[in-house]
Design a protein around this motif. Structure first.
Motif, PDB file in Angstrom:
ATOM      1  N   PRO A 129       0.813  -1.161  -0.168  1.00 48.12           N
ATOM      2  CA  PRO A 129      -0.010   0.115  -0.067  1.00 48.12           C
ATOM      3  C   PRO A 129       0.800   1.302  -0.072  1.00 48.12           C
ATOM      4  CG  PRO A 129      -0.909  -1.556   1.590  1.00 48.12           C
ATOM      5  CD  PRO A 129       0.447  -2.181   1.046  1.00 48.12           C
ATOM      6  N   ARG A 130       2.038   1.104   0.762  1.00 47.81           N
ATOM      7  CA  ARG A 130       2.987   2.199   0.577  1.00 47.81           C
ATOM      8  C   ARG A 130       3.366   2.779  -0.696  1.00 47.81           C
ATOM      9  NH1 ARG A 130       7.996   2.575   4.654  1.00 47.81           N
ATOM     10  NH2 ARG A 130       6.083   2.425   6.164  1.00 47.81           N
ATOM     11  N   ASN A 131       3.799   1.652  -1.555  1.00 49.42           N
ATOM     12  CA  ASN A 131       4.414   2.033  -3.000  1.00 49.42           C
ATOM     13  C   ASN A 131       3.130   2.446  -3.663  1.00 49.42           C
ATOM     14  OD1 ASN A 131       6.877   1.109  -2.231  1.00 49.42           O
ATOM     15  ND2 ASN A 131       6.401  -1.056  -2.922  1.00 49.42           N
ATOM     16  N   ARG A 132       2.004   1.767  -3.612  1.00 46.10           N
ATOM     17  CA  ARG A 132       0.617   2.248  -4.366  1.00 46.10           C
ATOM     18  C   ARG A 132       0.391   3.920  -4.064  1.00 46.10           C
ATOM     19  NH1 ARG A 132      -2.354  -1.065  -7.241  1.00 46.10           N
ATOM     20  NH2 ARG A 132      -4.008   0.574  -6.828  1.00 46.10           N
ATOM     21  N   ARG A 133       0.465   4.147  -2.686  1.00 50.49           N
ATOM     22  CA  ARG A 133       0.300   5.589  -2.631  1.00 50.49           C
ATOM     23  C   ARG A 133       1.305   6.599  -3.030  1.00 50.49           C
ATOM     24  NH1 ARG A 133      -1.045   3.242   2.591  1.00 50.49           N
ATOM     25  NH2 ARG A 133       0.749   3.584   3.218  1.00 50.49           N
ATOM     26  N   PHE A 134       2.565   6.158  -2.906  1.00 52.40           N
ATOM     27  CA  PHE A 134       3.802   6.930  -3.573  1.00 52.40           C
ATOM     28  C   PHE A 134       3.480   7.171  -4.860  1.00 52.40           C
ATOM     29  CE2 PHE A 134       7.793   6.933  -5.459  1.00 52.40           C
ATOM     30  CZ  PHE A 134       8.269   8.062  -5.001  1.00 52.40           C
ATOM     31  N   LEU A 135       3.397   6.095  -5.712  1.00 53.97           N
ATOM     32  CA  LEU A 135       2.946   6.337  -7.043  1.00 53.97           C
ATOM     33  C   LEU A 135       1.859   6.840  -7.574  1.00 53.97           C
ATOM     34  CD1 LEU A 135       3.810   2.519  -8.572  1.00 53.97           C
ATOM     35  CD2 LEU A 135       5.225   4.507  -8.685  1.00 53.97           C
ATOM     36  N   GLY A 136       0.901   6.675  -6.588  1.00 50.12           N
ATOM     37  CA  GLY A 136      -0.440   7.682  -6.841  1.00 50.12           C
ATOM     38  C   GLY A 136      -0.329   8.995  -6.893  1.00 50.12           C
ATOM     39  N   ARG A 137       0.651   9.372  -5.597  1.00 49.99           N
ATOM     40  CA  ARG A 137       0.886  10.719  -5.072  1.00 49.99           C
ATOM     41  C   ARG A 137       1.788  11.305  -6.292  1.00 49.99           C
ATOM     42  NH1 ARG A 137       1.584   9.734   1.284  1.00 49.99           N
ATOM     43  NH2 ARG A 137      -0.619   9.516   1.888  1.00 49.99           N
ATOM     44  N   THR A 138       2.672  10.641  -6.713  1.00 49.72           N
ATOM     45  CA  THR A 138       3.595  11.058  -7.577  1.00 49.72           C
ATOM     46  C   THR A 138       2.909  11.283  -9.132  1.00 49.72           C
ATOM     47  OG1 THR A 138       5.249   9.760  -6.694  1.00 49.72           O
ATOM     48  CG2 THR A 138       5.901  10.649  -8.932  1.00 49.72           C
ATOM     49  N   THR A 139       1.944  10.416  -9.392  1.00 45.19           N
ATOM     50  CA  THR A 139       1.367  10.776 -10.676  1.00 45.19           C
ATOM     51  C   THR A 139       0.346  12.043 -10.631  1.00 45.19           C
ATOM     52  OG1 THR A 139       1.243   8.368 -11.221  1.00 45.19           O
ATOM     53  CG2 THR A 139      -0.398   9.776 -12.244  1.00 45.19           C
ATOM     54  N   GLY A 140      -0.251  12.324  -9.265  1.00 43.18           N
ATOM     55  CA  GLY A 140      -0.979  13.221  -9.091  1.00 43.18           C
ATOM     56  C   GLY A 140      -0.218  14.550  -9.287  1.00 43.18           C
ATOM     57  N   ALA A 141       0.905  14.625  -8.561  1.00 44.80           N
ATOM     58  CA  ALA A 141       1.688  15.811  -8.937  1.00 44.80           C
ATOM     59  C   ALA A 141       2.229  16.059 -10.194  1.00 44.80           C
ATOM     60  CB  ALA A 141       3.014  15.600  -7.756  1.00 44.80           C
ATOM     61  N   VAL A 142       2.623  15.022 -10.876  1.00 44.34           N
ATOM     62  CA  VAL A 142       3.038  15.342 -12.238  1.00 44.34           C
ATOM     63  C   VAL A 142       1.900  15.714 -13.173  1.00 44.34           C
ATOM     64  CG1 VAL A 142       3.484  13.815 -14.325  1.00 44.34           C
ATOM     65  CG2 VAL A 142       4.737  13.265 -12.375  1.00 44.34           C
ATOM     66  N   LEU A 143       0.756  15.269 -12.922  1.00 42.96           N
ATOM     67  CA  LEU A 143      -0.430  15.592 -13.765  1.00 42.96           C
ATOM     68  C   LEU A 143      -0.735  17.348 -13.659  1.00 42.96           C
ATOM     69  CD1 LEU A 143      -3.006  12.862 -13.458  1.00 42.96           C
ATOM     70  CD2 LEU A 143      -2.156  13.651 -15.655  1.00 42.96           C
ATOM     71  N   ILE A 144      -0.569  17.455 -12.246  1.00 41.68           N
ATOM     72  CA  ILE A 144      -0.742  18.936 -11.774  1.00 41.68           C
ATOM     73  C   ILE A 144       0.581  19.731 -12.650  1.00 41.68           C
ATOM     74  CG2 ILE A 144      -0.608  20.645 -10.046  1.00 41.68           C
ATOM     75  CD1 ILE A 144      -1.993  18.669  -8.284  1.00 41.68           C
ATOM     76  N   GLY A 145       1.710  19.115 -12.434  1.00 37.60           N
ATOM     77  CA  GLY A 145       2.999  19.898 -12.891  1.00 37.60           C
ATOM     78  C   GLY A 145       2.544  20.266 -14.459  1.00 37.60           C
ATOM     79  N   PHE A 146       1.970  18.977 -15.435  1.00 34.12           N
ATOM     80  CA  PHE A 146       1.672  19.140 -16.702  1.00 34.12           C
ATOM     81  C   PHE A 146       0.781  20.241 -17.000  1.00 34.12           C
ATOM     82  CE2 PHE A 146       3.543  14.779 -17.529  1.00 34.12           C
ATOM     83  CZ  PHE A 146       4.576  15.155 -18.363  1.00 34.12           C
ATOM     84  N   GLY A 147      -0.262  20.516 -16.175  1.00 36.59           N
ATOM     85  CA  GLY A 147      -1.240  21.366 -16.394  1.00 36.59           C
ATOM     86  C   GLY A 147      -0.618  22.841 -16.197  1.00 36.59           C
ATOM     87  N   LEU A 148       0.149  22.986 -15.008  1.00 38.02           N
ATOM     88  CA  LEU A 148       0.786  24.171 -15.090  1.00 38.02           C
ATOM     89  C   LEU A 148       1.793  24.574 -15.953  1.00 38.02           C
ATOM     90  CD1 LEU A 148       1.353  24.000 -10.793  1.00 38.02           C
ATOM     91  CD2 LEU A 148      -0.568  25.161 -12.344  1.00 38.02           C
ATOM     92  N   VAL A 149       2.280  23.809 -16.398  1.00 40.35           N
ATOM     93  CA  VAL A 149       3.454  23.970 -17.688  1.00 40.35           C
ATOM     94  C   VAL A 149       2.685  24.413 -18.772  1.00 40.35           C
ATOM     95  CG1 VAL A 149       5.244  22.971 -19.049  1.00 40.35           C
ATOM     96  CG2 VAL A 149       5.349  22.559 -16.437  1.00 40.35           C
ATOM     97  N   ALA A 150       1.612  23.657 -19.191  1.00 46.92           N
ATOM     98  CA  ALA A 150       0.699  23.917 -20.188  1.00 46.92           C
ATOM     99  C   ALA A 150       0.382  25.507 -20.332  1.00 46.92           C
ATOM    100  CB  ALA A 150      -0.485  22.864 -20.515  1.00 46.92           C
ATOM    101  N   VAL A 151       0.006  25.810 -19.168  1.00 42.40           N
ATOM    102  CA  VAL A 151      -0.403  27.200 -18.896  1.00 42.40           C
ATOM    103  C   VAL A 151       0.674  28.322 -19.291  1.00 42.40           C
ATOM    104  CG1 VAL A 151      -1.349  29.091 -17.543  1.00 42.40           C
ATOM    105  CG2 VAL A 151      -2.260  26.898 -17.394  1.00 42.40           C
ATOM    106  N   SER A 152       1.718  27.917 -18.918  1.00 39.17           N
ATOM    107  CA  SER A 152       2.904  28.866 -18.849  1.00 39.17           C
ATOM    108  C   SER A 152       3.787  28.729 -20.353  1.00 39.17           C
ATOM    109  CB  SER A 152       4.049  28.618 -17.890  1.00 39.17           C
ATOM    110  OG  SER A 152       4.545  27.325 -18.183  1.00 39.17           O
ATOM    111  N   VAL A 153       3.530  27.821 -21.133  1.00 36.36           N
ATOM    112  CA  VAL A 153       4.306  27.805 -22.473  1.00 36.36           C
ATOM    113  C   VAL A 153       3.286  28.136 -23.626  1.00 36.36           C
ATOM    114  CG1 VAL A 153       5.762  26.250 -21.601  1.00 36.36           C
ATOM    115  CG2 VAL A 153       3.554  25.410 -22.772  1.00 36.36           C
TER     116      VAL A 153
END
Length: 205
Positions: free
Chosen positions: A181-205
């Motif tokens: 479960p710890r690994n699943r949470r880590f991967l899930g949180r990492t994926t969420g952060a990456v999606l938000i990062g892509f969204g923010l980058v998309a706005v700035s370029v």
């Protein structure tokens, strides 16, 4: 013509395997609901490419890239959608609670996997730029322009489906990584952060 088409396939292959929002969306689905959803999300992404191909053939993609306002609207919608998906993923992995079963995880996702893949791709105006700017330069000159574009779009969609589908299946079936479960949470949180990062980058370029 075969040499020209092979070179075009190589360029499209590089574009396909470059990590981006589509891969993050497939990752999210693979972690949340398993290999079936990962494949269907990949199919939605490939379908989005076919939509952009049809828009390019109709001349609408060129209109979009030529209109700063229209391009900005699509870009902002796509960015908001990615941020929404990322925030939702982080929310689902906010606690150290045991993981939900795959069917329950799929139920709380909101939109279906086909729709998730399709929307994330259709709301990416950079595909319009690629299809109106890059694809014509890759088209074999021996073929009529319209048929060459059709072949290249179909090739891009097929490469995307194979790549993202294979990646999603591999990730979903990596039991030794996801069993904890710890690994699943880590991967899930990492994926969420990456999606938000892509969204923010998309706005700035």
């Amino acid at each position: 013509m075969l040499t020209h088409f092979t070179a075009a396939a190589g360029v499209l292959g590089l574009l396909t395997v470059t990590p981006g929002p589509d891969m993050a969306v497939v990752t999210r689905r693979a972690l949340a609901a398993g290999p079936g959803d990962a494949l269907r999300t990949s199919g939605g992404v490939a379908l989005g490419l076919l939509v952009w191909g049809a828009l390019a053939a109709a001349g609408l993609a060129a209109v979009l890239t030529a209109s700063p306002t229209a391009y900005l609207v699509i870009k902002l919608l796509g960015a908001c959608y990615l941020v929404f998906l990322g925030a939702r993923t982080l929310w689902q992995h906010r606690h150290s609670a045991p993981d939900a079963p795959a069917d329950a995880a799929g139920a709380i996702e909101g939109g279906g996997p086909w729709r998730t893949g399709l929307i994330s791709n259709v709301l990416n105006p950079k595909i319009a730029v690629c299809y109106t700017g890059l694809l014509p330069t890759l088209a074999p000159p021996q073929l009529p322009a319209a048929w060459a574009m059709v072949l290249l779009v179909l090739l891009h969609a097929a490469l995307t489906l194979v790549w993202l589908g294979g990646y999603g299946l591999l990730l979903a079936r990596s039991g030794h990584l996801l069993r904890s479960p710890r690994n699943r949470r880590f991967l899930g949180r990492t994926t969420g952060a990456v999606l938000i990062g892509f969204g923010l980058v998309a706005v700035s370029v």
